[in-house]
Write an enzyme that holds these catalytic residues in place. Structure first.
Site, short mmCIF file in Angstrom:
data_model
loop_
_atom_site.label_atom_id
_atom_site.label_comp_id
_atom_site.label_asym_id
_atom_site.label_seq_id
_atom_site.Cartn_x
_atom_site.Cartn_y
_atom_site.Cartn_z
N SER A 182 40.67 142.90 128.75
CA SER A 182 39.72 143.82 128.13
C SER A 182 40.33 144.67 127.05
O SER A 182 39.62 145.14 126.16
CB SER A 182 39.09 144.70 129.21
OG SER A 182 40.09 145.43 129.90
N HIS A 210 34.36 139.99 129.83
CA HIS A 210 34.29 139.84 128.37
C HIS A 210 34.18 138.38 127.95
O HIS A 210 34.37 138.07 126.77
CB HIS A 210 35.51 140.49 127.72
CG HIS A 210 35.58 141.96 127.98
ND1 HIS A 210 34.87 142.88 127.26
CD2 HIS A 210 36.23 142.66 128.93
CE1 HIS A 210 35.11 144.10 127.73
NE2 HIS A 210 35.93 143.98 128.75
N LYS A 239 27.91 143.89 129.41
CA LYS A 239 28.56 143.70 128.10
C LYS A 239 27.70 142.75 127.27
O LYS A 239 26.64 143.17 126.82
CB LYS A 239 30.00 143.30 128.32
CG LYS A 239 30.73 144.56 128.83
CD LYS A 239 32.07 144.40 129.42
CE LYS A 239 32.56 145.77 129.87
NZ LYS A 239 33.57 145.74 130.89
C1 LIG Z 1 33.84 146.58 132.03
C2 LIG Z 1 34.67 145.79 132.95
C3 LIG Z 1 34.40 145.78 134.32
C4 LIG Z 1 33.39 146.69 134.96
O1 LIG Z 1 32.09 146.23 134.79
P1 LIG Z 1 30.90 147.28 134.93
O2 LIG Z 1 29.71 146.43 135.13
O3 LIG Z 1 30.86 148.06 133.67
O4 LIG Z 1 31.20 148.13 136.11
C5 LIG Z 1 35.13 144.93 135.11
N1 LIG Z 1 36.10 144.17 134.61
C6 LIG Z 1 36.41 144.16 133.30
C7 LIG Z 1 37.49 143.28 132.80
C8 LIG Z 1 35.71 144.99 132.43
O5 LIG Z 1 36.03 145.01 131.15
#
Ligand SMILES: *Cc1c(COP(=O)(O)O)cnc(C)c1O
Length: 382
Positions: A182, A210, A239
């Site tokens: 990320s 992602h 996302k």
């Molecule tokens: C954003 C993210 C999460 C968390 O997801 P949410 O639905 O926002 O709680 C988990 N793992 C990674 C790699 C992320 O970038």
């Protein structure tokens, strides 16, 4: 002052002195591309809304319709009365996209990881995890009570050494990694990790927050490694999918076990109908518009080519700055030129690796990417 107030004030003071104090910035996201802060319009290169679906008319309409039909909230845990009809449809679509037998939706990605890992491994077991994996994979591993072994980032040889040395002392072994990292935007070598896991009877779990929607026609990081066996694929709906919620795609038996054992599934309220409907509409778009899904990576590659940076592997591009206050200064300089490019500092990233983390979306115009590249150029270390 009582001790709680003294404690809080002292902690904040220490963070401030290290340039590590964080502040909320009220932000109005008008359309997923432009944001407004302090009365100024900024072009965002910091949102994870890779396909712009958070503001897509079909996605918003589906959410509104679901509220009219099913109400604003799920009412209870899925296992009580919260299992609304949209959730099973959402799970079917996720499983279809990912090519797994089944899927299970959680309140968020963080909740998914905090629930899945402790449901699969415990104190007699071992979790091996990439050092740069997301905080919520570590949280899940810690909650499980399993032994934790942190391998160097994407270092297959280090993982192999650890498996060879530690596997025999444990009953069950889980290997967890981000599919797309990320904060760096690079990919895990899932083919090699999969081979090692098969040899050592370890279960490979990817966090594809992602990857879904933006890699391999939207299927995500595992889709780039067709020969890899990835039995546990979790991710988020927050996302590229544009809304909110988390998921696990896995076999029918694993998903059924998760529904019985994952505490963040059992003891937390079901996803609200609007979030489920938004995700269904977004997945419908992702399924039918592979050209849209390919755009964020293409835009990121346009940017890395302009600056002579290593070819982007995902829509995330990290421009390493170094010290936290220098990264903040770079972010402020870009903001003065009309760009939102948030600085990422420790402890989110390692000390000395503060950076601008840029994200590219299907909706960015090439001319704006060229302007951004010129604005970032002075901060690129050669
Ligand atoms: C954003 C993210 C999460 C968390 O997801 P949410 O639905 O926002 O709680 C988990 N793992 C990674 C790699 C992320 O970038």
């Amino acid at each position: 002052m009582d001790s709680l107030q003294t404690f809080a004030a002292a902690k904040l003071g220490a963070l401030e002195r290290q340039s590590l104090r964080r502040r909320l910035s009220p932000t109005h996201r008008h359309d997923g591309l432009w944001v407004e802060r302090d009365g100024r319009r900024l072009l965002s290169f910091s949102c994870n809304d890779y396909l712009g679906l958070s503001h897509h008319p079909a996605v918003k309409a589906a959410a509104c319709q679901a509220i009219e039909t099913y109400g604003a909230g799920a009412g209870a845990s899925r296992l009580v009365t919260g299992d609304g009809p949209l959730l099973s449809e959402l799970e079917r679509r996720l499983a279809t996209l990912k090519g797994t037998e089944s899927a299970c939706v959680f309140g968020s990605g963080y909740l998914a990881n905090a629930g899945i890992i402790p449901a699969l491994v415990g104190p007699d077991d071992l979790v091996l995890i990439d050092e740069l994996a997301h905080a919520c994979l570590f949280a899940g591993a810690q909650l499980s009570g399993a032994a934790l072994s942190v391998f160097r980032h994407n270092a297959v040889a280090d993982l192999e050494r650890r498996l060879a040395a530690e596997r025999k002392d444990h009953r069950r072994v889980l290997v967890a990694t981000d599919g797309v990292f990320s904060m760096d935007g690079d990919l895990a070598p899932l083919d090699q990790l999969s081979d090692l896991c098969l040899v050592h009877d370890a279960w490979l779990m990817t966090d594809d927050a992602h990857g879904i929607g933006v890699l391999a026609q939207g299927r995500g990081s595992a889709g780039l490694f067709p020969d890899a066996v990835v039995p546990l694929q979790m991710g988020t709906l927050s996302k590229a999918v544009g809304g909110y919620g988390g998921y696990l795609c896995a076999s029918a038996a694993v998903v059924e076990l998760i529904r019985n054992r994952a505490r963040t599934f059992i003891y937390s309220t079901g996803l609200p109908p609007a979030s489920a409907a938004a995700a269904i509409a977004a997945l419908e778009l992702i399924e039918h518009e592979p050209e849209l899904c390919a755009l964020p990576l293409a835009k990121a590659r346009r940017f890395t080519a302009l600056l002579g940076l290593p070819l982007a592997q995902s829509p995330i591009v990290a421009v390493r700055i170094g010290e936290a206050d220098d990264a903040l200064a770079a972010s402020r300089a870009l903001e003065a030129q009309g760009f939102l490019a948030v600085a990422i500092r420790p402890p989110t990233v390692a000390a000395g690796t503060a950076r601008l983390r840029l994200t590219f979306t299907a909706r960015h115009h090439d001319a704006d990417i060229a302007r951004l590249a010129e604005a970032v150029r002075p901060f690129v270390r050669t």
